[in-house]
Design a protein around this motif. Structure first.
Motif, PDB file in Angstrom:
ATOM      1  N   ALA A 284       0.631  -0.912  -0.225  1.00  0.00           N
ATOM      2  CA  ALA A 284       0.626  -0.175  -0.109  1.00  0.00           C
ATOM      3  C   ALA A 284       0.996   1.066   0.295  1.00  0.00           C
ATOM      4  CB  ALA A 284      -0.981  -0.034   0.674  1.00  0.00           C
ATOM      5  N   PHE A 285       1.695   1.386  -0.794  1.00  0.00           N
ATOM      6  CA  PHE A 285       2.572   2.368  -0.891  1.00  0.00           C
ATOM      7  C   PHE A 285       2.063   3.676  -2.105  1.00  0.00           C
ATOM      8  CE2 PHE A 285       5.998  -0.824  -0.369  1.00  0.00           C
ATOM      9  CZ  PHE A 285       6.692   0.386   0.666  1.00  0.00           C
ATOM     10  N   THR A 286       1.407   4.597  -1.933  1.00  0.00           N
ATOM     11  CA  THR A 286       0.494   5.160  -2.498  1.00  0.00           C
ATOM     12  C   THR A 286       1.452   5.915  -3.345  1.00  0.00           C
ATOM     13  OG1 THR A 286       1.177   7.180  -1.157  1.00  0.00           O
ATOM     14  CG2 THR A 286      -0.608   6.448  -0.422  1.00  0.00           C
ATOM     15  N   GLN A 287       2.900   6.034  -3.597  1.00  0.00           N
ATOM     16  CA  GLN A 287       3.998   6.584  -4.352  1.00  0.00           C
ATOM     17  C   GLN A 287       3.579   5.741  -5.690  1.00  0.00           C
ATOM     18  OE1 GLN A 287       4.483   6.012  -1.602  1.00  0.00           O
ATOM     19  NE2 GLN A 287       6.594   7.319  -0.166  1.00  0.00           N
ATOM     20  N   LYS A 288       3.121   4.498  -5.789  1.00  0.00           N
ATOM     21  CA  LYS A 288       2.882   3.442  -6.461  1.00  0.00           C
ATOM     22  C   LYS A 288       1.721   3.543  -7.349  1.00  0.00           C
ATOM     23  CE  LYS A 288       5.919  -0.059  -4.456  1.00  0.00           C
ATOM     24  NZ  LYS A 288       7.257  -1.145  -4.378  1.00  0.00           N
ATOM     25  N   PHE A 289       0.548   4.056  -6.365  1.00  0.00           N
ATOM     26  CA  PHE A 289      -0.425   4.694  -7.625  1.00  0.00           C
ATOM     27  C   PHE A 289      -0.334   6.253  -8.119  1.00  0.00           C
ATOM     28  CE2 PHE A 289      -0.920   1.204  -5.233  1.00  0.00           C
ATOM     29  CZ  PHE A 289      -1.720   0.119  -6.164  1.00  0.00           C
ATOM     30  N   PRO A 290      -1.815   7.160  -9.010  1.00  0.00           N
ATOM     31  CA  PRO A 290      -2.068   7.885  -8.854  1.00  0.00           C
ATOM     32  C   PRO A 290      -2.233   8.481  -7.758  1.00  0.00           C
ATOM     33  CG  PRO A 290      -2.420   6.502 -10.717  1.00  0.00           C
ATOM     34  CD  PRO A 290      -2.539   5.865  -9.403  1.00  0.00           C
ATOM     35  N   ASN A 291      -1.518  10.099  -8.188  1.00  0.00           N
ATOM     36  CA  ASN A 291      -1.981  11.171  -6.545  1.00  0.00           C
ATOM     37  C   ASN A 291      -3.344  11.828  -7.189  1.00  0.00           C
ATOM     38  OD1 ASN A 291      -1.935  13.429  -5.776  1.00  0.00           O
ATOM     39  ND2 ASN A 291      -0.019  13.855  -4.688  1.00  0.00           N
ATOM     40  N   PRO A 292      -4.528  11.089  -6.885  1.00  0.00           N
ATOM     41  CA  PRO A 292      -5.666  12.546  -7.270  1.00  0.00           C
ATOM     42  C   PRO A 292      -5.308  13.792  -7.715  1.00  0.00           C
ATOM     43  CG  PRO A 292      -6.059  11.078  -5.656  1.00  0.00           C
ATOM     44  CD  PRO A 292      -4.142  11.291  -5.801  1.00  0.00           C
ATOM     45  N   GLY A 293      -4.643  14.734  -6.688  1.00  0.00           N
ATOM     46  CA  GLY A 293      -4.642  16.241  -7.061  1.00  0.00           C
ATOM     47  C   GLY A 293      -3.701  16.340  -8.048  1.00  0.00           C
ATOM     48  N   ILE A 294      -2.723  15.637  -8.661  1.00  0.00           N
ATOM     49  CA  ILE A 294      -1.918  16.066  -9.409  1.00  0.00           C
ATOM     50  C   ILE A 294      -1.999  15.079 -10.685  1.00  0.00           C
ATOM     51  CG2 ILE A 294       0.152  15.103 -10.757  1.00  0.00           C
ATOM     52  CD1 ILE A 294       1.592  15.222  -8.341  1.00  0.00           C
ATOM     53  N   VAL A 295      -2.872  14.711 -10.881  1.00  0.00           N
ATOM     54  CA  VAL A 295      -3.893  14.656 -12.430  1.00  0.00           C
ATOM     55  C   VAL A 295      -5.004  15.112 -12.431  1.00  0.00           C
ATOM     56  CG1 VAL A 295      -5.254  13.074 -12.868  1.00  0.00           C
ATOM     57  CG2 VAL A 295      -3.753  11.704 -11.775  1.00  0.00           C
ATOM     58  N   ILE A 296      -5.334  15.963 -11.344  1.00  0.00           N
ATOM     59  CA  ILE A 296      -6.522  16.255 -11.599  1.00  0.00           C
ATOM     60  C   ILE A 296      -6.138  18.077 -12.116  1.00  0.00           C
ATOM     61  CG2 ILE A 296      -8.807  17.996 -10.104  1.00  0.00           C
ATOM     62  CD1 ILE A 296      -9.333  15.589  -8.193  1.00  0.00           C
ATOM     63  N   ASP A 297      -5.452  18.299 -10.944  1.00  0.00           N
ATOM     64  CA  ASP A 297      -4.881  19.791 -11.598  1.00  0.00           C
ATOM     65  C   ASP A 297      -4.073  20.100 -13.092  1.00  0.00           C
ATOM     66  OD1 ASP A 297      -2.764  22.003 -11.167  1.00  0.00           O
ATOM     67  OD2 ASP A 297      -1.387  21.374 -10.210  1.00  0.00           O
ATOM     68  N   ARG A 298      -2.856  18.454 -13.058  1.00  0.00           N
ATOM     69  CA  ARG A 298      -2.796  19.389 -13.955  1.00  0.00           C
ATOM     70  C   ARG A 298      -3.670  18.493 -15.924  1.00  0.00           C
ATOM     71  NH1 ARG A 298       2.571  19.268 -14.798  1.00  0.00           N
ATOM     72  NH2 ARG A 298       4.140  19.862 -12.848  1.00  0.00           N
ATOM     73  N   TYR A 299      -4.641  17.511 -15.720  1.00  0.00           N
ATOM     74  CA  TYR A 299      -5.737  17.806 -16.527  1.00  0.00           C
ATOM     75  C   TYR A 299      -5.975  18.715 -16.560  1.00  0.00           C
ATOM     76  CZ  TYR A 299      -8.091  13.654 -19.198  1.00  0.00           C
ATOM     77  OH  TYR A 299      -9.079  13.251 -20.263  1.00  0.00           O
ATOM     78  N   THR A 300      -6.805  19.220 -15.257  1.00  0.00           N
ATOM     79  CA  THR A 300      -7.724  20.172 -16.131  1.00  0.00           C
ATOM     80  C   THR A 300      -7.224  22.044 -16.274  1.00  0.00           C
ATOM     81  OG1 THR A 300      -7.615  20.736 -13.706  1.00  0.00           O
ATOM     82  CG2 THR A 300      -9.499  20.006 -14.093  1.00  0.00           C
ATOM     83  N   ARG A 301      -5.661  21.695 -16.170  1.00  0.00           N
ATOM     84  CA  ARG A 301      -4.927  22.900 -17.101  1.00  0.00           C
ATOM     85  C   ARG A 301      -4.863  22.427 -18.233  1.00  0.00           C
ATOM     86  NH1 ARG A 301       1.084  23.451 -14.642  1.00  0.00           N
ATOM     87  NH2 ARG A 301       0.899  22.694 -13.177  1.00  0.00           N
TER      88      ARG A 301
END
Length: 337
Positions: A284-301
């Protein structure tokens, strides 16, 4: 794991949405597996829909199996790179199998080359991606890597439907919602601590709902859906907008067929345009999965799906990226594209 302060730093430099999509069709190559008739058809269809230049269609020969050996893969990757035009920055892999190379996902192995530093025995860290939260738009020119994404589906028809959704999403600037679910599955709910900061930082850009629930049901405006469960119920009850991204943090989501845990293909069958899952036990390493904040930020800009999704995973060696790479709901394309 990153602390709240670090997450705030990652989300602090928010920019307005881009006017033009960063990735052009000429910067992406389609990779076809000549041993798979469906791969040829998928490649043909994707080239037609995305106007990919003919010189960017590359053929290699891999076994049509879930897992390919390191030796066979290395030979074919060398052939791939010899054929790739210098301006190409990304790959679209036009097949569903293979999805794994030894201890790596096929998308990470194509991107980085097979390297056991991106693997882990037991619950251990893996090598960090130089592309993580990277601000450039030309990864091969800047970093010497070409991020890749699998054009996969439960059937050829489903793959074509996913491609169509990606194309339709371009410049749609959808008014959808990001659903961030905190579940009762404590082992898989490890991304939930990030959710309040994400809402605080990004709610001026789109609607973000934080829900304490094991499943989302009967929603008609799903643009993002992030959760943590081995299996997610009622996925088909929701309407996913073109360009939608959805994934569930669990061990075997990237094992596309035959596991008891839910395959990421279920998200695509339900109408999502991109998903992610691991092909090897990640712990359960979060680093091995998408960080939702980064996805949403970059996709929406204005970044494309392949950019925003890849940049959100710090340790992607065991993770499989599936979707329509050029989907850009928050950007428009030049008429020449």
């Amino acid at each position: 794991m990153c602390g709240l302060r670090q997450l705030c730093v990652l989300l602090s430099g928010l920019l307005p949405a881009a006017v033009l999509a960063a990735v052009s069709p000429s910067q992406l190559a389609i990779v076809i597996n000549t041993n798979d008739p469906d791969s040829r058809e998928t490649g043909r269809y994707y080239r037609q829909q995305r106007h990919i230049p003919e010189q960017n269609i590359i053929e290699i020969a891999l076994p049509v199996t879930a897992v390919v050996s390191e030796q066979v893969f290395n030979q074919q990757r060398q052939a791939l790179y010899r054929q790739t035009p210098a301006n190409v920055q990304f790959y679209a892999l036009a097949w569903t199998q293979p999805y794994r190379v030894g201890c790596m996902s096929i998308t990470s192995a194509i991107t980085f080359g097979f390297d056991k530093a991106y693997c882990a025995k037991g619950c251990n860290a893996t090598r960090r991606s130089a592309y993580y939260n990277f601000d450039g738009d030309a990864p091969y020119d800047s970093l010497g890597i070409r991020p890749s994404m699998l054009l996969a589906g439960s059937s050829p028809a489903q793959v074509e439907a996913m491609i169509d959704r990606g194309v339709k999403s371009d410049g749609s600037f959808p008014g959808g919602t990001a659903y961030l679910l905190s579940t009762t599955d404590k082992a898989r709910n490890v991304r939930a601590w990030r959710y309040p900061v994400i809402r605080q930082r990004l709610s001026s850009r789109l609607k973000i709902q934080l829900l304490e629930a094991d499943a989302l049901k009967d929603k008609h405006d799903v643009l993002f859906y992030f959760t943590g469960r081995a299996r997610v119920q009622a996925v088909q009850s929701n309407r996913f907008l073109p360009g939608a991204i959805a994934d569930h943090l669990t061990s075997w989501g990237g094992v596309l067929f035959g596991k008891k845990q839910m395959s990421v293909l279920k998200w695509l069958d339900a109408g999502a345009t991109g998903s992610y899952g691991t092909v090897i036990e990640p712990c359960a390493f979060t680093q091995k999965f998408p960080n939702p904040g980064i996805v949403i930020d970059r996709y929406t800009r204005g970044e494309s799906l392949i950019e925003a999704y890849w940049k959100s995973v710090a340790w992607p060696g065991q993770g499989l990226f599936v979707g329509e790479p050029l989907a850009s709901p928050f950007a428009t394309r030049r008429q020449s594209e």
